[in-house]
Scaffold this motif. Structure first.
Motif, PDB file in Angstrom:
ATOM      1  N   MET A   1       0.840  -1.184   0.000  1.00  0.00           N
ATOM      2  CA  MET A   1       0.000   0.000   0.000  1.00  0.00           C
ATOM      3  C   MET A   1       0.885   1.248   0.000  1.00  0.00           C
ATOM      4  SD  MET A   1      -3.166   0.744   2.455  1.00  0.00           S
ATOM      5  CE  MET A   1      -3.272   2.255   3.323  1.00  0.00           C
ATOM      6  N   ALA A   2       0.586   2.195  -0.875  1.00  0.00           N
ATOM      7  CA  ALA A   2       1.374   3.411  -0.990  1.00  0.00           C
ATOM      8  C   ALA A   2       1.129   4.321   0.208  1.00  0.00           C
ATOM      9  CB  ALA A   2       1.002   4.145  -2.277  1.00  0.00           C
ATOM     10  N   THR A   3       2.159   5.070   0.571  1.00  0.00           N
ATOM     11  CA  THR A   3       2.044   6.029   1.658  1.00  0.00           C
ATOM     12  C   THR A   3       1.140   7.171   1.228  1.00  0.00           C
ATOM     13  OG1 THR A   3       4.283   5.488   2.345  1.00  0.00           O
ATOM     14  CG2 THR A   3       3.371   7.557   3.150  1.00  0.00           C
ATOM     15  N   ARG A   4       0.154   7.511   2.077  1.00  0.00           N
ATOM     16  CA  ARG A   4      -0.743   8.624   1.775  1.00  0.00           C
ATOM     17  C   ARG A   4      -0.014   9.933   2.055  1.00  0.00           C
ATOM     18  NH1 ARG A   4      -5.073   7.471  -0.609  1.00  0.00           N
ATOM     19  NH2 ARG A   4      -6.232   9.258   0.051  1.00  0.00           N
ATOM     20  N   THR A   5      -0.237  10.902   1.209  1.00  0.00           N
ATOM     21  CA  THR A   5       0.371  12.220   1.371  1.00  0.00           C
ATOM     22  C   THR A   5      -0.721  13.266   1.417  1.00  0.00           C
ATOM     23  OG1 THR A   5       2.347  11.534   0.151  1.00  0.00           O
ATOM     24  CG2 THR A   5       1.976  13.896   0.385  1.00  0.00           C
ATOM     25  N   ASN A   6      -0.703  14.085   2.473  1.00  0.00           N
ATOM     26  CA  ASN A   6      -1.626  15.211   2.573  1.00  0.00           C
ATOM     27  C   ASN A   6      -1.088  16.349   1.719  1.00  0.00           C
ATOM     28  OD1 ASN A   6      -3.324  13.928   4.443  1.00  0.00           O
ATOM     29  ND2 ASN A   6      -1.962  14.502   6.112  1.00  0.00           N
ATOM     30  N   VAL A   7      -1.966  16.910   0.899  1.00  0.00           N
ATOM     31  CA  VAL A   7      -1.591  18.001   0.007  1.00  0.00           C
ATOM     32  C   VAL A   7      -2.354  19.254   0.415  1.00  0.00           C
ATOM     33  CG1 VAL A   7      -1.573  18.819  -2.382  1.00  0.00           C
ATOM     34  CG2 VAL A   7      -1.206  16.383  -1.895  1.00  0.00           C
ATOM     35  N   ALA A   8      -1.615  20.304   0.735  1.00  0.00           N
ATOM     36  CA  ALA A   8      -2.214  21.608   1.018  1.00  0.00           C
ATOM     37  C   ALA A   8      -2.514  22.281  -0.318  1.00  0.00           C
ATOM     38  CB  ALA A   8      -1.270  22.467   1.850  1.00  0.00           C
ATOM     39  N   VAL A   9      -3.785  22.610  -0.540  1.00  0.00           N
ATOM     40  CA  VAL A   9      -4.206  23.271  -1.768  1.00  0.00           C
ATOM     41  C   VAL A   9      -4.421  24.747  -1.444  1.00  0.00           C
ATOM     42  CG1 VAL A   9      -5.928  23.358  -3.609  1.00  0.00           C
ATOM     43  CG2 VAL A   9      -5.317  21.157  -2.564  1.00  0.00           C
ATOM     44  N   LEU A  10      -3.681  25.620  -2.119  1.00  0.00           N
ATOM     45  CA  LEU A  10      -3.805  27.058  -1.896  1.00  0.00           C
ATOM     46  C   LEU A  10      -4.397  27.707  -3.132  1.00  0.00           C
ATOM     47  CD1 LEU A  10      -1.085  26.103  -0.193  1.00  0.00           C
ATOM     48  CD2 LEU A  10      -1.347  28.470   0.509  1.00  0.00           C
ATOM     49  N   LEU A  11      -5.408  28.541  -2.899  1.00  0.00           N
ATOM     50  CA  LEU A  11      -6.123  29.195  -3.990  1.00  0.00           C
ATOM     51  C   LEU A  11      -5.724  30.661  -4.073  1.00  0.00           C
ATOM     52  CD1 LEU A  11      -9.702  27.798  -3.249  1.00  0.00           C
ATOM     53  CD2 LEU A  11      -7.859  26.754  -4.562  1.00  0.00           C
ATOM     54  N   GLY A  12      -5.457  31.120  -5.265  1.00  0.00           N
ATOM     55  CA  GLY A  12      -5.067  32.512  -5.467  1.00  0.00           C
ATOM     56  C   GLY A  12      -6.228  33.466  -5.597  1.00  0.00           C
ATOM     57  N   SER A  13      -7.447  32.987  -5.388  1.00  0.00           N
ATOM     58  CA  SER A  13      -8.621  33.848  -5.450  1.00  0.00           C
ATOM     59  C   SER A  13      -9.447  33.644  -4.188  1.00  0.00           C
ATOM     60  CB  SER A  13      -9.473  33.497  -6.671  1.00  0.00           C
ATOM     61  OG  SER A  13     -10.668  34.264  -6.669  1.00  0.00           O
ATOM     62  N   LEU A  14      -9.948  34.726  -3.639  1.00  0.00           N
ATOM     63  CA  LEU A  14     -10.768  34.647  -2.433  1.00  0.00           C
ATOM     64  C   LEU A  14     -12.258  34.514  -2.734  1.00  0.00           C
ATOM     65  CD1 LEU A  14      -9.065  37.398  -0.228  1.00  0.00           C
ATOM     66  CD2 LEU A  14      -8.626  34.932  -0.279  1.00  0.00           C
ATOM     67  N   ARG A  15     -12.666  34.829  -3.943  1.00  0.00           N
ATOM     68  CA  ARG A  15     -14.090  34.822  -4.288  1.00  0.00           C
ATOM     69  C   ARG A  15     -14.657  33.407  -4.189  1.00  0.00           C
ATOM     70  NH1 ARG A  15     -17.240  34.890  -9.056  1.00  0.00           N
ATOM     71  NH2 ARG A  15     -15.392  34.476 -10.304  1.00  0.00           N
ATOM     72  N   LYS A  16     -15.762  33.251  -3.477  1.00  0.00           N
ATOM     73  CA  LYS A  16     -16.351  31.927  -3.252  1.00  0.00           C
ATOM     74  C   LYS A  16     -16.786  31.245  -4.546  1.00  0.00           C
ATOM     75  CE  LYS A  16     -17.715  32.635   1.363  1.00  0.00           C
ATOM     76  NZ  LYS A  16     -17.930  32.784   2.514  1.00  0.00           N
ATOM     77  N   ASP A  17     -17.184  32.035  -5.539  1.00  0.00           N
ATOM     78  CA  ASP A  17     -17.667  31.462  -6.793  1.00  0.00           C
ATOM     79  C   ASP A  17     -16.642  31.631  -7.921  1.00  0.00           C
ATOM     80  OD1 ASP A  17     -19.715  30.091  -8.179  1.00  0.00           O
ATOM     81  OD2 ASP A  17     -20.429  31.972  -9.060  1.00  0.00           O
ATOM     82  N   SER A  18     -15.382  31.719  -7.571  1.00  0.00           N
ATOM     83  CA  SER A  18     -14.346  31.951  -8.582  1.00  0.00           C
ATOM     84  C   SER A  18     -14.094  30.702  -9.424  1.00  0.00           C
ATOM     85  CB  SER A  18     -13.027  32.379  -7.911  1.00  0.00           C
ATOM     86  OG  SER A  18     -12.461  31.294  -7.203  1.00  0.00           O
ATOM     87  N   PHE A  19     -13.602  30.913 -10.628  1.00  0.00           N
ATOM     88  CA  PHE A  19     -13.185  29.787 -11.471  1.00  0.00           C
ATOM     89  C   PHE A  19     -12.061  29.016 -10.791  1.00  0.00           C
ATOM     90  CE2 PHE A  19     -14.665  32.750 -14.956  1.00  0.00           C
ATOM     91  CZ  PHE A  19     -15.849  32.077 -15.176  1.00  0.00           C
ATOM     92  N   THR A  20     -11.230  29.736 -10.056  1.00  0.00           N
ATOM     93  CA  THR A  20     -10.120  29.095  -9.340  1.00  0.00           C
ATOM     94  C   THR A  20     -10.647  28.075  -8.336  1.00  0.00           C
ATOM     95  OG1 THR A  20      -8.812  31.103  -9.592  1.00  0.00           O
ATOM     96  CG2 THR A  20      -8.121  29.568  -7.864  1.00  0.00           C
ATOM     97  N   ARG A  21     -11.601  28.473  -7.520  1.00  0.00           N
ATOM     98  CA  ARG A  21     -12.171  27.563  -6.517  1.00  0.00           C
ATOM     99  C   ARG A  21     -12.902  26.405  -7.204  1.00  0.00           C
ATOM    100  NH1 ARG A  21     -12.697  27.727  -1.126  1.00  0.00           N
ATOM    101  NH2 ARG A  21     -11.955  29.879  -1.092  1.00  0.00           N
ATOM    102  N   LYS A  22     -13.656  26.709  -8.244  1.00  0.00           N
ATOM    103  CA  LYS A  22     -14.371  25.652  -8.966  1.00  0.00           C
ATOM    104  C   LYS A  22     -13.391  24.614  -9.509  1.00  0.00           C
ATOM    105  CE  LYS A  22     -18.226  28.568 -10.405  1.00  0.00           C
ATOM    106  NZ  LYS A  22     -18.870  29.236 -11.549  1.00  0.00           N
ATOM    107  N   LEU A  23     -12.298  25.098 -10.086  1.00  0.00           N
ATOM    108  CA  LEU A  23     -11.313  24.178 -10.652  1.00  0.00           C
ATOM    109  C   LEU A  23     -10.645  23.355  -9.558  1.00  0.00           C
ATOM    110  CD1 LEU A  23     -10.015  23.257 -13.314  1.00  0.00           C
ATOM    111  CD2 LEU A  23      -8.170  24.866 -12.815  1.00  0.00           C
ATOM    112  N   ALA A  24     -10.279  24.005  -8.458  1.00  0.00           N
ATOM    113  CA  ALA A  24      -9.648  23.281  -7.346  1.00  0.00           C
ATOM    114  C   ALA A  24     -10.583  22.203  -6.801  1.00  0.00           C
ATOM    115  CB  ALA A  24      -9.245  24.254  -6.245  1.00  0.00           C
ATOM    116  N   LEU A  25     -11.848  22.539  -6.638  1.00  0.00           N
ATOM    117  CA  LEU A  25     -12.797  21.551  -6.116  1.00  0.00           C
ATOM    118  C   LEU A  25     -13.007  20.408  -7.107  1.00  0.00           C
ATOM    119  CD1 LEU A  25     -15.381  23.906  -4.360  1.00  0.00           C
ATOM    120  CD2 LEU A  25     -13.529  22.551  -3.320  1.00  0.00           C
ATOM    121  N   ALA A  26     -12.983  20.718  -8.396  1.00  0.00           N
ATOM    122  CA  ALA A  26     -13.082  19.656  -9.405  1.00  0.00           C
ATOM    123  C   ALA A  26     -11.860  18.741  -9.327  1.00  0.00           C
ATOM    124  CB  ALA A  26     -13.208  20.259 -10.806  1.00  0.00           C
TER     125      ALA A  26
END
Length: 186
Positions: free
Chosen positions: A1-26
């Motif tokens: 079994m591979a070691t799990r790695t936690n990845v911190a995802v940082l978004l460059g946009s604060l807007r809740k409905d931003s394309f950045t957030r949508k893409l990150a969540l996808a």
């Protein structure tokens, strides 16, 4: 079994409905074993001020703790004026200080830039890479990820509906999982 790695995802946009957030969540929904993604919010960070280093604000302490606990970092960002948004640059600065105590050092990283324009925020993508290389973050070089024409990629509910982009993101995340495994500090 591979070691799990936690990845911190940082978004460059604060807007809740931003394309950045949508893409990150996808991307988080697509996922890629053995990576576990979690967005680290940066909107509550004060502007970096060296005078605060002796007694940093609680938001700075929590942010640094979250990034330090991650084994890798993924940046998803728009482009402002051909560069990195100020809020993201501030988060990078907050995490890199005080000198000698950077939370970024040695964490494998990658960047995905997103824009409603055709160029896919390539200026921000490259500026971000410059800062992270200086901070000793091995940044994945290939595949590069410049996601343009973002308005056409999502439905009204914010779901990714473009199959070609989904396929590209799957391949990107597979490459990123290999990059993290290869560059993870031992």
């Amino acid at each position: 079994m591979a070691t799990r790695t936690n990845v911190a995802v940082l978004l460059g946009s604060l807007r809740k409905d931003s394309f950045t957030r949508k893409l990150a969540l996808a991307m988080i929904a697509i996922g890629q074993d053995p990576l576990e993604f979690a967005v680290v919010e940066i909107g509550g960070l004060p502007l970096y001020n060296q005078d605060d280093e002796a007694e940093p604000p609680a938001s700075v302490v929590e942010f640094r703790k979250q990034v330090a606990a991650a084994g890798a970092v993924l940046f998803v960002t728009p482009e402002y004026n051909r560069s990195v948004p100020g809020v993201l640059k501030n988060a990078i600065d907050v995490g890199s200080r005080p000198y000698g105590k950077s939370v970024w050092e040695g964490k494998p990283g990658a960047v995905v830039s997103v824009s409603p324009g055709a160029l896919g925020a390539c200026g921000a993508n490259h500026h971000l890479r410059q800062s992270m290389v200086f901070l000793d973050v091995p940044m994945m070089q290939q595949p590069e990820a410049y996601i343009g024409n973002a308005k056409a990629l999502f439905d009204d509910a914010g779901r990714l509906v473009n199959d070609a982009t989904r396929t590209f993101l799957q391949k990107f995340l597979q490459a990123y999982a290999r990059w993290v495994a290869h560059n993870r500090p031992h």
